[in-house]
Design an enzyme around this catalytic site. Structure first.
Site, PDB file in Angstrom:
ATOM      1  N   TYR A 178      -4.258  -4.520   0.415  1.00  0.00           N
ATOM      2  CA  TYR A 178      -5.117  -5.470   1.134  1.00  0.00           C
ATOM      3  C   TYR A 178      -6.579  -5.093   0.928  1.00  0.00           C
ATOM      4  O   TYR A 178      -6.999  -3.998   1.299  1.00  0.00           O
ATOM      5  CB  TYR A 178      -4.745  -5.416   2.618  1.00  0.00           C
ATOM      6  CG  TYR A 178      -5.522  -6.319   3.551  1.00  0.00           C
ATOM      7  CD1 TYR A 178      -6.259  -7.407   3.103  1.00  0.00           C
ATOM      8  CD2 TYR A 178      -5.490  -6.085   4.921  1.00  0.00           C
ATOM      9  CE1 TYR A 178      -6.948  -8.222   3.977  1.00  0.00           C
ATOM     10  CE2 TYR A 178      -6.176  -6.893   5.818  1.00  0.00           C
ATOM     11  CZ  TYR A 178      -6.901  -7.956   5.336  1.00  0.00           C
ATOM     12  OH  TYR A 178      -7.584  -8.758   6.212  1.00  0.00           O
ATOM     13  N   LYS A 206      -3.531  -8.696  -1.461  1.00  0.00           N
ATOM     14  CA  LYS A 206      -4.150  -9.691  -0.594  1.00  0.00           C
ATOM     15  C   LYS A 206      -5.652  -9.545  -0.799  1.00  0.00           C
ATOM     16  O   LYS A 206      -6.248  -8.534  -0.430  1.00  0.00           O
ATOM     17  CB  LYS A 206      -3.786  -9.454   0.869  1.00  0.00           C
ATOM     18  CG  LYS A 206      -4.489 -10.414   1.834  1.00  0.00           C
ATOM     19  CD  LYS A 206      -4.194 -10.079   3.286  1.00  0.00           C
ATOM     20  CE  LYS A 206      -4.964 -11.008   4.229  1.00  0.00           C
ATOM     21  NZ  LYS A 206      -4.743 -10.687   5.656  1.00  0.00           N
TER      22      LYS A 206
END
Length: 349
Positions: A178, A206
């Protein structure tokens, strides 16, 4: 040389044999949380195929404990709305306000109740590699399908340190990295991702930096989920992102599924942009917490330091719901403007 354990010391003309205090000796091991049993494990390819993943909200009781009944209803509504995965204890789920006991319990609860219907991705990231390793071991031990890992925040580290950090957690199971520099204070540059991309457990990233970064990865065959709801439509259809890890889908999972799965739809994207912009007018999860309370699907309880949006914004949300259509939002109660006194703010829980 005589060892410290056998060294003879003289104190005030007395002879004594020195021994180390036992409390100072800390064995360098931890509990064997990791399991190498693979017959029920989710493959990395299964995670790579997910298009709509909801960063699920964690609701609370008035004393600040988890409201598991409301939580179960929320997850069920995501499943019914077409979400393919949930992030448990992420930023939206306020993992940053949880103890690790709460964190792992909620991951285990979600797997136990919904693991056959939706993929459960546990946020087990930390700025401490030791904590990230231990939490990830526990998360996979209770059955989560994949882990979400952020780069070390606040203290930060070198690029080589980032790689070493991720290499410590990747062997445990499917992993999404992320990248959200606005929260961590440090970007994860492509150099870092490319250096770990060959790991069999690396599912993808992400990415919150924007379309150019998304395309940098997708052209090299790396799976990307947009981390920005307001960019996810264009990232998906113009820059080859696989999908989105979404906050907005907490509220309108069916419309987000349509946006991500049914082809390019600029009209629907334009219709949803006012809601997306409203949700992020203050740091997430303040907006989604306020919205879910006004929809009547969770109690209006906030764990500090989060507080509800001001009255003018609460009125604005009611108007947005009417514009999009109440039938497109989760829950079956009328949306209403909550007063300041309706909210409970909890500082100890």
């Amino acid at each position: 040389m005589t060892s410290a354990y056998n060294q003879i010391c003289t104190f005030n003309n007395r002879t004594a044999r020195w021994t180390p205090p036992s409390a100072a000796i800390v064995p360098n091991f931890h509990l064997p949380m990791r399991s190498f049993e693979v017959k029920n494990r989710t493959s990395t390819d299964d995670i790579k195929s997910l298009r709509l993943i909801t960063a699920i909200k964690t609701p609370y009781l008035p004393d600040g404990r988890f409201d598991l009944e409301a939580y179960d209803d929320l997850v069920n509504m995501q499943i019914q709305g077409g979400a393919e995965g949930v992030i448990v204890g992420g930023t939206t789920g306020e993992g940053q306000l949880m103890s690790w006991d709460e964190h792992i319990m909620l991951i285990g609860h979600t797997i136990n109740c919904f693991g056959t219907s939706i993929k459960v991705i546990g946020n087990t990231g930390s700025n401490s590699t030791r904590e990230a390793v231990h939490a990830t071991e526990q998360g996979f031990a209770v059955g989560m399908h994949a882990a979400l890992h952020i780069n070390p925040y606040y203290g930060k580290t070198s690029l080589e340190g980032m790689v070493a950090h991720f290499q410590c957690v990747l062997p445990m199971g499917p992993t999404i990295i992320y990248n959200v520099p606005s929260r961590t204070g440090q970007d994860i540059p492509p150099r870092v991702i490319h250096s770990i991309a060959d790991s069999t457990n690396f599912a993808g990233i992400k990415e919150c930096v924007g379309h150019d970064r998304v395309e940098e990865y997708t052209k090299h065959g790396i799976t990307v989920w947009s981390g920005n709801d307001d960019e996810c439509h264009d990232s998906r259809w113009d820059h080859d992102a696989t999908g989105v890890i979404s906050v907005t889908s907490n509220l309108v999972p069916g419309l987000m599924q349509e946006l991500l799965l049914n082809g390019k739809n600029p009209t629907l994207n334009k219709k949803l942009l006012p809601l997306m912009n409203w949700l992020f007018c203050e740091p997430n999860p303040i907006g989604v917490n306020t919205a879910l309370a006004q929809l009547g699907v969770i109690r209006p309880v906030f764990r500090l330091p989060y507080v509800p949006l001001p009255l003018a914004k609460r009125v604005e949300f009611v108007n947005i719901v009417k514009e999009i259509g109440r039938e497109n939002f989760i829950g079956d109660k009328d949306v209403r403007v909550l007063e300041d006194d309706d909210f409970v703010r909890v500082d100890r829980y």
